[in-house]
Design a protein around this motif. Structure first.
Motif: not given
Length: 376
Positions: A257-273
């Protein structure tokens, strides 16, 4: 081959239009279904619905410090997005509002902490609504966005053909009961926000876009609206004519549930909540709409913070909603991530790591605010 970290919103069986053109190269390419509308022959409406049943994941966001993204806010040597320009160009009640709530359009330099050597920003000095801290709560959602005009017009903010249909009920961490009632979609008169007549679809918000607080990352929005309405707490109307903002976006919360910052987006399904690719946010800002314009007005929640005050804003996330009538396609392999407005590939790292955050609650694995100052 590197994975393509994009998600796609498609409407089957209907002629489609590209959502973004020109210089915009989206992380989330979209095909948009347009249905004929009785309201306007110039711009046939876009309509879609979002739904979440009780018993699925809903999170109440607590105030806490936010990591400062170099991509959005620059460095101490070259700071950007301070918000001061928009405070200067605004006038009347809007200027007064932004003077008090500058985080709606930027982050002042005195609200930024730095590393010991002063080379990078770390976190905000205050606890913000754009927070990594949350508690699981309960709730349900039915929301239909109706986008009939893709631009703002001068004049009365409520003079718009855009509409929404909303049922939004949820609890806070103390199990108080909430309901949001939207009486009118409107265009907030905040430069440089572009709200598309009060309802936008297939657009970019927050971060570097200029629309919405840059404390949230630059995120693709399938739909979003700004409205004026009531906050009902335990059956009693606590706030009237409060600014209420909903948006259905790509997932911006990591698996913890950490809030991503721009360089971390978009999240893959493995990374996403929960492995989900989208979520719906509700933000009730500490702003009330009056005949003279918007004014600061804390939300009268019933949830008491560690400092003894009640939380002055609402930020609730429906994290297992469905987008009815559309299919969100999982990432494919091949392409790189692009950044809106630049046409360039976003970096994968290089931003400052937060050195000060909220404390962790060992029993729940979530974070508790450690300072008393909150936005709003």
């Amino acid at each position: 081959m590197a994975p393509d970290r994009r998600t796609v919103l498609k409407a089957g069986g209907i002629a489609a239009l590209g959502a973004l053109g020109g210089k915009y190269v989206p992380d989330v390419p979209v095909n948009v279904a347009r249905a004929q509308s009785d309201v306007s022959t110039e711009y046939p409406e876009i309509r879609f619905a979002v739904h979440q049943d009780p018993g699925q994941a809903v999170n109440w966001v607590l105030p806490a410090k936010r990591r400062i993204d170099e991509f959005v806010f620059g460095t101490p040597d070259e700071p950007i997005n301070t918000g001061q320009h928009w405070v200067n160009v605004a006038d009347g009640p809007v200027a007064d509002l932004l003077g008090e709530q500058t985080y709606q359009v930027g982050l002042p330099l005195d609200k930024r902490r730095t590393t010991e050597d002063g080379s990078a920003y770390t976190v905000t000095t205050f606890n913000t609504f754009a927070s990594p801290s949350r508690r699981e709560v309960s709730g349900e959602l039915d929301l239909t966005y109706v986008d009939r005009r893709p631009w703002d017009e001068p004049g009365a903010g409520t003079d718009t053909p855009d509409t929404v249909e909303l049922t939004a009920e949820f609890t806070d961490p103390a199990d108080n009961q909430y309901r949001l009632e939207v009486g009118q979609v409107f265009q907030p008169p905040i430069p440089p926000w572009q709200t598309g007549g009060g309802v936008v679809t297939n657009s970019w918000l927050h971060g570097v876009t200029g629309t919405g607080s840059p404390l949230l990352p630059t995120e693709f929005a399938y739909g979003a609206f700004w409205g004026v309405g009531n906050v009902v707490v335990n059956g009693e109307v606590r706030n009237e004519r409060q600014v209420i903002h909903f948006m259905t976006t790509q997932m911006i919360r990591k698996s913890d549930y950490t809030l991503a910052i721009d360089p971390e987006l978009p999240l893959s399904p493995d990374e996403a909540y929960l492995g989900n690719l989208h979520q719906t946010h509700a933000v009730v800002a500490p702003i009330r709409v009056t005949p003279d314009g918007p004014v600061p007005s804390p939300v009268e929640t019933a949830f008491e913070l560690p400092n003894g005050n009640t939380q002055p804003f609402i930020h609730v996330m429906w994290d297992e909603e469905t987008i009815d009538g559309y299919t969100v396609v999982e990432p494919e392999e091949g392409a790189e991530t692009a950044t809106p407005g630049t046409g360039t590939t976003a970096p994968g790292d290089g931003t400052a790591t937060a050195t000060e955050t909220a404390s962790t609650d060992a029993a729940t694995g979530t974070e508790t605010p450690t300072e008393t100052e909150t936005d709003g």
